[in-house]
Design a protein around this motif. Structure first.
Motif, short mmCIF file in Angstrom:
data_model
loop_
_atom_site.label_atom_id
_atom_site.label_comp_id
_atom_site.label_asym_id
_atom_site.label_seq_id
_atom_site.Cartn_x
_atom_site.Cartn_y
_atom_site.Cartn_z
N TYR A 140 1.42 3.73 6.38
CA TYR A 140 0.64 4.98 6.25
C TYR A 140 -0.79 4.66 5.85
N PRO A 141 -1.57 4.13 6.77
CA PRO A 141 -2.93 3.69 6.40
C PRO A 141 -3.83 4.85 5.93
N GLU A 142 -3.72 6.00 6.58
CA GLU A 142 -4.59 7.10 6.16
C GLU A 142 -4.25 7.59 4.77
N PHE A 143 -2.98 7.68 4.49
CA PHE A 143 -2.53 8.08 3.15
C PHE A 143 -3.05 7.09 2.11
N ALA A 144 -2.89 5.83 2.40
CA ALA A 144 -3.30 4.80 1.44
C ALA A 144 -4.79 4.87 1.17
N ARG A 145 -5.56 5.12 2.24
CA ARG A 145 -7.01 5.15 2.10
C ARG A 145 -7.45 6.42 1.38
N ASP A 146 -6.92 7.57 1.86
CA ASP A 146 -7.41 8.85 1.34
C ASP A 146 -6.86 9.18 -0.04
N ALA A 189 -0.67 0.32 -2.90
CA ALA A 189 -1.58 0.89 -1.90
C ALA A 189 -1.64 -0.01 -0.67
N GLY A 190 -1.73 -1.29 -0.93
CA GLY A 190 -1.79 -2.24 0.19
C GLY A 190 -0.49 -2.27 0.98
N GLU A 191 0.62 -2.18 0.26
CA GLU A 191 1.91 -2.26 0.95
C GLU A 191 2.20 -1.02 1.79
N ILE A 192 1.92 0.14 1.22
CA ILE A 192 2.21 1.38 1.96
C ILE A 192 1.22 1.58 3.10
N ALA A 193 0.08 0.94 2.99
CA ALA A 193 -0.94 1.07 4.04
C ALA A 193 -0.44 0.55 5.38
N GLY A 226 7.97 6.69 -0.05
CA GLY A 226 7.83 5.28 0.32
C GLY A 226 7.08 4.50 -0.73
N SER A 227 6.01 5.09 -1.25
CA SER A 227 5.23 4.41 -2.29
C SER A 227 6.07 4.24 -3.56
N ALA A 228 6.86 5.27 -3.88
CA ALA A 228 7.70 5.18 -5.08
C ALA A 228 8.74 4.08 -4.92
N ALA A 229 9.33 3.98 -3.73
CA ALA A 229 10.33 2.94 -3.49
C ALA A 229 9.70 1.55 -3.61
N LEU A 230 8.51 1.40 -3.04
CA LEU A 230 7.83 0.11 -3.13
C LEU A 230 7.44 -0.20 -4.57
N LEU A 231 7.09 0.84 -5.31
CA LEU A 231 6.76 0.64 -6.73
C LEU A 231 7.98 0.11 -7.49
N MET A 232 9.14 0.68 -7.25
CA MET A 232 10.34 0.21 -7.94
C MET A 232 10.69 -1.22 -7.52
N GLN A 233 10.46 -1.51 -6.24
CA GLN A 233 10.71 -2.86 -5.76
C GLN A 233 9.82 -3.86 -6.50
N ALA A 234 8.55 -3.47 -6.66
CA ALA A 234 7.62 -4.36 -7.35
C ALA A 234 7.99 -4.49 -8.83
N LEU A 235 8.33 -3.37 -9.46
CA LEU A 235 8.62 -3.38 -10.90
C LEU A 235 9.89 -4.15 -11.23
N THR A 236 10.85 -4.17 -10.31
CA THR A 236 12.12 -4.85 -10.58
C THR A 236 12.14 -6.25 -9.99
N ASN A 237 10.99 -6.68 -9.52
CA ASN A 237 10.90 -7.99 -8.90
C ASN A 237 11.88 -8.12 -7.74
#
Lengths: 276, 243, 276, 243
Positions: free
Chosen positions: D231-237, D224-228, D33-44
């Motif tokens: 998955y809040p615990e993942f984002a925090r930990d 981190a904020g988006e995936i939180a 999920g974080s990787a997908a959001l990263l690509m979304q951010a990187l490709t605008n």
């Protein structure tokens, strides 16, 4: 998000529809994009192939009368209580367009096959009709799950190049709300691209409202959105306005003759642009 | 008691709907619509009328394929169809006369007939113009066949044909119409002269029954008001609706 | 209108579900009728055949653990982040229930065939899997519309005896609003009868509101409606409440052993009734 | 620059998503999920992430069959699957070990794998536990096969396999995995010892590339904020989210 292109004009939408495209359009009370229909005539579109979901009225009749259409797959084109769709009738009788006669659920099934990514859908009925006899693209098999016999028709997936309709709301994210008009949802899912005009801009995100969600088509299915108030006129838009019966009666009368139809276009299609 | 032709036909159709649970009525069908609403009223809602084009008497959110799916599920017991041509085997033609595809006279198209004629148990054909132009020996194009071979899955089919002159009942075993009754003023000879197909005719054919008094009263009061929502001119001109 | 029977209790709904019935239930966030699930266990239902649309969690696990289930067709039963569904797991391992393993879209397709009144639906994929190898009721044919080859799986129509779910709103006409939960609409269309619990009574007619229409199931598809506030607890109901994660974790722990599961039922299923 | 194992894996997955337009992520998948959001951010936003369970990052009203329909339409470019067992041909088992149906250890079930493995062009297998229990020579039950004969319509299939020790790329022509890189601290010997299937191994296998500095920065802030949200615990930990 790489949102759909939004807030184009109806003429810009029409310019995105190439000559020869296979265009899926809903029935007359399902949100017909009439403003774009007029724009297609203004831009002198050619060779369009119409796929009506599952029937049409003035939209198909005008496009045919204006010479924009080469082929139509439909289960009916009629002006309803205002009589025959005379441009459609004349074109079929004279053979200036190709017609693929169908029956309503067959058209839905062809789109549903495309929606589901399967090559065909089975459908009961149809057997022994001349609709069936004239459709080389439809096939009959014996139901493989039955012990013997039980013929059933298989309909091929149809994937329109363009889904074209007018919806009640659109938002700036590219969401489009069609409410209970499932045929528009189906069209968007089944088609390669979806061009929409909307009656009103929805302030906010349609996806954020649970009550709107069920009737919302998300941006992945939407390519362009134009804001076109009264965009279904003279047809109705559910929840917004009724059809303009006086105008439809005028059209049905005018369309009985070549001259009458030409005069109608001058006034309501080309004239409208000149005045703009 | 005096009654109009429309009131008579509403009652004739209503009798054919006896026992139906779900009655669907298409566009431009004020008489079938009134009959469906009459049955709904008489059965205290056990029979449900869904009138296409009505906002009140259409308990479905019917966009898309839902009506056809519903028929396929067996949840539509009765439906009405017409036909530019209808022949003696119950074949109907909604496409055109003469050659196909470039018809001499092109009609709008087959609509849902190619499916609903197979899936709805009681399809009532309603065609007021009783002429040899309409009732032909053999239709030029079969939008939907009146009958199918036994290996074809077909829970539905024609049940009756109502015209401005008479009522026929469809005999599914023999794929033929049987004259059931005449409308007042019509004669058997007139029916024969204006029917292009052969049909069965029992001895002693008389007029169809007049409207039942209680049903007539209901038509003129509650049903007139209900159908007026979809067909105001019909309700006003034919049923004396004052709304 | 001959409206559905409305405003029964959850126990009355459970009493309308006969032993041996084929019951279609939505996934855990789709409106699971948990109050009726507990009532089914209280009434000691037997021989139920579950059809999950397309997966399940605590609902299937509890019914299986309580001995109500003979057979399940599913593409997954799991407690998700709370671990395995241990009653399901034990019953399958020990062979005390029959399992028909599927994959999600196959379950949808089986219902859609029933919804459309066709004997089968085609579906891509599945070929070469052991899911397929173990389903005698699924058939492979060569796509008749292709020139040659192109095998494709046909799935038979499945018509549940009962569709059972919990919805957000119901009205006194028997309309039920499920919003965007199309699986509940599909279940109602495909099933012989539909028994629903609703979270709230909608004042008025859901059909009168254009915004509600798209998510409303009309009375023709609905047989009984019970008013059951918190009827999905401990699962979520979209727009109303989130799942009770503390409780689900407690359940997942308890269900690891026969004794733990029995104690859970005593407290939360039978105890609840005693306290009522 | 220091980075965590999770940050490294997010970047490894993100590279595999290059060029994808629509990336769907199922339940219990914070790293994908974080990787997908990263690509979304990187490709605008040219790449769209739809995160199951998210209210914000799931631009679909996905109830019912829509996700599967969408995959069938070719509108899902990448998806993630796991497996209780995965073998060297890419077959995955989500059903159980031992005999069928009464498995020795029953897993939850095949979910959508029997369909999505065929329809999604880039299926990334993500299974952290790298052991001979998971990576077997031949799965006991095929929930979805790694490859199909040429006459089977199959636009999709396995693309890569990511574990706690290494990254494999799937060779569709030969139906075999090829080791692509090691995670820091892992050795080729360790991979061999813990893998029950035979795989290709080019000479000179090294560590997978470290996170790109700009991407790492983005992960720790926006992603981190988006995936939180999901998955809040993942984002925090794991990502140091302070929300």
């Amino acid at each position: 998000m790489d949102a759909p292109e939004i807030y184009l004009s109806a003429d810009e939408i029409a310019s995105r529809i190439p000559d020869g495209a296979l265009i899926g359009v809903p029935k007359e009370d399902g949100g017909a994009a009439m403003e774009v229909t007029r724009a297609l005539i203004r831009r002198k579109a050619k060779g369009l192939r119409l796929f009506t979901v599952p029937v049409s009225s003035i939209q198909a009749d005008m496009l045919i009368g204006a010479g924009c259409v080469d082929e139509i797959e439909t289960s009916g084109v009629s002006m309803g209580e205002f009589g025959f769709a005379c441009r459609f009738r004349a074109a079929v009788q004279e053979g200036t367009i190709k017609i693929k006669d169908a029956t309503c659920p067959a058209l839905y099934a062809e789109l549903q096959a495309s929606e589901k990514g399967v090559p065909f859908m089975p459908l009961r009925g149809i057997l022994g009709s001349d609709i069936h006899a004239n459709r080389d693209d439809w096939m009959t098999i014996d139901n493989p799950l039955a012990d013997s016999g039980d013929p059933i028709v298989l309909l091929p997936a149809v994937k329109p190049d363009v889904a074209l309709f007018h919806a009640r709301y659109g938002d700036r994210y590219g969401n489009v709300w069609v409410g209970a008009r499932r045929e528009c949802v189906l069209l968007a899912h089944a088609s390669a691209s979806t061009l929409v005009t909307v009656e009103e801009i929805w302030d906010g995100n349609l996806m954020d409202d649970d009550r709107m969600l069920a009737g919302t088509i998300p941006p992945i299915y939407v390519d362009t959105v134009a804001h076109a108030p009264q965009g279904a006129w003279p047809l109705s838009l559910n929840g917004a306005y009724e059809r303009d019966g006086v105008h439809l009666r005028e059209y049905a009368g005018a369309a009985k003759t070549d001259d009458g139809f030409a005069a109608y276009l001058d006034q309501h299609v080309f004239g409208k642009q000149a005045a703009a | 008691m005096e009654f109009s032709r429309e009131e008579l036909l509403i009652c004739a159709v209503a009798r054919m709907l006896d026992g139906c649970r779900n009655i669907a009525v298409g566009t431009a069908s004020p008489i079938p619509g009134s009959a469906a609403l009459l049955m709904q009223a008489l059965t205290n809602g056990h029979a449900r009328a869904s009138i296409l084009g009505s906002n009140v008497h259409n308990p479905f959110n019917d966009a898309g394929p839902e009506l056809f799916d519903r028929a396929g599920q067996g949840r539509v017991d009765a439906f009405f169809l017409g036909g530019g041509q209808i022949d003696g085997e119950g074949n109907i033609n909604l496409v055109g006369t003469g050659p196909y595809p470039n018809s001499d006279t092109r009609f709008p198209g087959s609509f849902g007939s190619g499916y609903l004629y197979f899936s709805v148990p009681r399809v009532i054909l309603f065609r007021e113009e009783h002429s040899r132009r309409v009732f032909v020996d053999k239709v030029d194009f079969i939008s939907a066949p009146g009958w199918s071979p036994p290996d074809v899955h077909r829970p539905g089919g024609p049940y009756a044909l109502i015209t401005s002159l008479c009522v026929f009942i469809y005999d599914r075993d023999n794929h033929r119409f049987r004259l059931s009754g005449l409308l007042p003023g019509a004669t058997l000879e007139e029916v024969r002269d204006n029917t292009g197909f052969d049909f069965d005719c029992p001895d002693g054919i008389g007029d169809i029954p007049p409207p039942e008094a209680d049903r007539l009263e209901l038509i003129r009061t509650r049903i007139a008001g209900e159908i007026a929502e979809t067909y105001p001119e019909f309700a006003r001109d034919r049923l004396g609706w004052q709304g």
